[in-house]
Each structure stands twice: as C-alpha cells, then as structure tokens.
Design an enzyme around this catalytic site. Structure first.
Site, PDB file in Angstrom:
ATOM      1  N   GLU A 252       0.790  -1.223   0.000  1.00  0.00           N
ATOM      2  CA  GLU A 252       0.000   0.000   0.000  1.00  0.00           C
ATOM      3  C   GLU A 252       0.833   1.290   0.000  1.00  0.00           C
ATOM      4  OE1 GLU A 252      -3.054  -0.296   3.005  1.00  0.00           O
ATOM      5  OE2 GLU A 252      -4.019  -1.955   1.969  1.00  0.00           O
ATOM      6  N   GLU A 355      -4.974  -8.945  -0.279  1.00  0.00           N
ATOM      7  CA  GLU A 355      -5.312  -8.687   1.127  1.00  0.00           C
ATOM      8  C   GLU A 355      -6.761  -8.265   1.263  1.00  0.00           C
ATOM      9  OE1 GLU A 355      -2.639  -6.148   3.491  1.00  0.00           O
ATOM     10  OE2 GLU A 355      -4.421  -5.423   4.545  1.00  0.00           O
TER      11      GLU A 355
END
Length: 508
Positions: A252, A355
């Site tokens: 991220e 995820e």
C-alpha cells in the site's frame, strides 16, 4: 443426508469414501454461528474424490448452521423452460487460478502459538491439510506490520547502514513465522507458494524518519539499498530452506501520503517507475532469484489502471513486472470493471487480490458468528474472479478475541479467532466462505463461462486440472432459491439453494 450415510452410499456406488468430523456449533447472537475447535475436536472436510460422469457433489454452508454439508445426485436431460438458469460453457475459458490463502503475520503466529500443541495442530491442519481448506498461496511480511507488537525492520540501527551489514532476521521470524511456514509446507506436501511484501523501510532510509506517517517517502539515495534489502530478505529465508515464489513492490504505497500509523513507504508512480527500472528490477533479475514473480501496486483497485499506466510508461518496467496485486478496502467506491480494463490493457499481466479483512474502523472489530461478514468474503471473491483475478488472499489467519494484537490499535476480524485462555479457537463464517473456493478450486484451475440470473445470487465457475467443474453460488436472500445448472456436455441439475448460503457444486 448424514455424512456417514453419504460416505457409505458413495462407497457402494464406487464414488469414493467421504468422511468428516462435525462442527461443534456455538451461537454468540450475531446472526450466525462459529465452529468451536480445541485439542480434542475440530470439524474437517475430506479431500474431494473424482466422480463418475453424470454424477455431482453438492457442498452447502449456510446461516442456519450447515458447514460443508455434502449431498449428491445425477444430471438429467437439458430442458429450456426452467427459470434461474446458470449456464456453464466449459469451452469458454479465461484466467488460470494461482491460489487462495492468507498471511503469516506476527499476530497470526502469536495467536497460534498461544494454543496447546493439540489445538495448534488442529488450527494449522484446518488451513493447510487435505482435511482442511488446502490453502495454496500465502503472504509473508518482510519485517513488521501493523499486526506486530512493535514497529521494526531488519536494519534498525541508529546510524545509517547503507551496506546493510547488520541486516538480520528477528525473533518474530524465528518464533512466529518460520516454524509455522515449515509446518504449512509439510501439511501441503510442499504444494504451497509464498510471496513477500514489505510494509516499511528502516527509519534512516525515509524522509520523515519514521516507520509511518505523512510523506513517508524513501530518500532517493536509498533506492539501491532498499532494493538490496529485498534481496537480503530472500537470501535470509533461503538459508532457512524457505523459498519464495513471488514478491511485491511494497504494501500500500498510498498510505505514506497520509498521517496514518500503519507502517509504509510512499511512492508516486513516477518514483516507483524509476526505482523498479533502475534498482529493484535489475537487482532481482541479476540475482540467484531471477525467476521470482514480481507484482506491482499491492494497493486498492482505485489505482487501476492509471497507476499501472504510469509505471508501464517505461518498457523495461513493464518487462520486469509479472503481475498486479490489489486490495479490497475501497471497493465500494470503484467498480470491478477497472480490473477488466486493466487486464484488457495489459493482458500479459495477471491480477491477484492479495489482502482483505473486515472489522477495520467498526465499533466492534470481532463479531463471532457474523454470517454477513462471510457473505462479504464470498461476494468479493466471486466479483474478483469474474473480472480476471487469479486468486484471493485473506489478511491475518488468526487473531485474538479483540482482533489483535496490533501495536497501533488497528483491530480487525479474522476467519479464525483464538481464545487462548480456553485453549480453543473459533471458525467464523468467513473461514467457510473462502473455503468454498480454496477447498475445491486448486491451483491450475481455469475460470470458465458462467451466466448470472440475479445480482443477489452471484455465481462463478471453474474447470479443475483433473477435468472437474466447480460452480460456486452465493444466495444472499432470506429464502430458498431454486436454480438449474445447465451444462451442454452433461445435462442439468435442479437445486434448491438454502437461505443465506454458500454452495459449491462439483462434477466431472
């Protein structure tokens, strides 16, 4: 039909013996139940045996409490008058499946290790063995994450160590990750692939001098040391006889643009393009790990396809990158069509959902027995695979009753919740949701055409490497739904989907 009786019937029919240990259900009043496991008891589901042509197996889990209930039947001749038809076309194929699984976080290791040896064994078998979910693809953090007990990296020196001479794995690796990974390899007969993701660089490599927080960019002078850091990690785990199939460019990168406590490294696509082209790509491709799979993004699908467009402005970067990793957290504001757009633009790059979890930002992080959270998992998986994604991974595989530990209080839910004081763990509906895919759709399966008849009864289908077909259906309605599965090569199957249920149908 009871499972023992079905096993006897199938054995008499020459369809193979199926046995399973039943779920010990417990209701916490959250519109669903958990299955309780301990050192002496835990529900199981046997590995699927090939059926004779014309027969099918039906596996059902539902809000009423069924968990992988098995039924069977035979195909009838095709008709054209039935409603709610799900039409399967085995000749119309799409992407190959890479796998399903979760992450070996520190929190996962802490919770699994908090159990007695017997309960711990049953938890690991629940995920990895042939009588469990048969996970085939797992993520390993490079260093610490928000689901660690403290922030850390592998070169946490007060002074810069640009040559990484002090690089070393930590107690977390040796106690919480490596032993469990080895056990998972054993339980899967080494049929497990791993990929690694880094959350943060050492503080001295970053402009803000912190593991997390606003403007957490890497110093430009640290581009090569950061690439070398990835290589050092692969070498360190290789020395423990743990190989990696893949690696991402980092978890991220968007987090580092905001005052968020989750450890991160911020990257614009311009910066990342330079780093991949000049540092990461050459470093890995000219190393003993030259064949490792490299995935870009590892972030929300809101960045598709424009972030990838920016990376691939350089042809070398496009050649270095094998796949594109996505997370699900902002999916309610960006349509799944962006996945298809990205695939159509870069068809040589696979898409992988790396995820997902629920409970982040909710008043109550862990909701024991929540059926709606299980539905969120199944709906997401169907949506992703119906838009060219090659697999789907959960986040923490085991958390405690508070949804931790997490040193930044970022508590969330998990498919398995551990109650160490009682030496037991609870399989949430989320566990069975992902299991309706991981158990029946092995690596190497191919997504095939499957029609839809209603948005609240989404469906997907696959062809297995052994020639079998798997159809997975989510019924989000509060009532039973009659459906017909029609396959021109076999005929049709008339089913009644129970209310609020996950269904997997298998036939050869």
């Amino acid at each position: 039909m009871s499972i023992p009786l079905l096993g006897l019937l199938l054995s008499l029919l020459g369809l193979g013996t199926i046995s399973a240990e039943d779920c010990l259900a417990r209701d916490y009043g959250n519109n669903g139940t958990v299955c309780v496991c301990n050192a002496d008891q835990c529900d199981t589901i046997a590995r699927v045996q090939t059926l004779s042509e014309g027969s099918y197996l039906l596996y059902t889990s539902n809000m009423a409490g069924l968990r992988f209930q098995i039924d069977n039947g035979t195909f009838s001749e095709l008709s054209t008058t039935s409603e709610n038809r799900i039409i399967i076309d085995q000749d119309d194929s799409y992407q190959e499946i890479l796998g399903w699984g979760g992450a070996f976080t520190d929190a996962t290791g802490i919770n699994i290790n908090s159990l007695s040896s017997g309960a711990k064994e049953k938890l690991m078998r629940s995920y990895f063995s042939e009588d469990g979910l048969e996970y085939s693809l797992c993520r390993v953090p490079i260093g610490g994450t928000d689901f660690s007990t403290h922030g850390y990296t592998y070169v946490d020196e007060t002074e810069p160590d640009v040559e990484l001479t002090t690089f070393a794995l930590t107690d977390e690796d040796y106690q919480l990750k490596i032993p469990l990974i080895r056990e998972a390899f054993n339980l899967t007969d080494n049929n497990l692939r791993l990929f690694a993701s880094a959350w943060t660089a050492p503080k001295w490599m970053k402009l803000n001098g912190a593991y997390s927080g606003l403007l957490g960019f890497l110093k430009s002078a640290m581009y090569q040391p950061w690439a070398n850091y990835f290589l050092k990690f692969l070498e360190a785990y290789d020395s423990e006889n743990i190989p990696f199939w893949g690696i991402t460019t980092g978890n991220e990168p968007s987090l580092g643009f905001f005052p968020i406590e989750i450890p991160s490294v911020a990257w614009t696509f311009t910066q990342m393009r330079i780093w991949i082209r000049t540092n990461l790509g050459p470093t890995l491709r000219n190393s003993p790990y030259s064949n490792i799979t490299i995935m870009a993004l590892d972030d929300q699908r809101i960045f598709l396809p424009w972030y990838i467009d920016g990376l691939f402005l350089n042809s070398d970067v496009r050649n270095y990158i094998d796949g594109i990793a996505t997370h699900w957290y902002w999916d309610d504001i960006i349509p799944p069509s962006m996945l298809t757009t990205t695939h159509d633009t870069y068809p040589e790059k696979f898409l992988l959902a790396t995820e997902a979890c629920v409970g982040d930002g909710d008043d109550i992080s862990v909701v024991l027995g929540s059926w709606s959270r299980g539905e969120q998992y199944v709906f997401s998986i169907i949506e992703y695979v119906n838009h060219w994604t090659t697999g789907w991974l959960d986040w923490n595989m085991a958390l405690d009753e508070t949804g931790g530990p997490t040193y930044i209080n970022n508590n969330v839910d998990s498919p398995i919740i551990v109650n160490a004081s009682a030496d037991e763990f609870y399989k949430q509906p989320m566990y069975y949701g992902i299991g309706h895919f991981s158990k029946f759709v092995p690596r190497g399966s191919v997504k095939i055409s499957c029609s839809q008849f209603a948005s609240d009864v989404p469906t997907t289908a696959f062809k297995r490497p052994d020639g079998g077909v798997v159809v997975v259906i989510l019924n989000q309605r509060d009532e039973e739904v009659p459906v017909v599965i029609a396959d021109a090569t076999r005929g049709e199957v008339n089913l009644n989907l129970s209310a609020r249920s996950f269904t997997s149908v298998l036939y050869w």
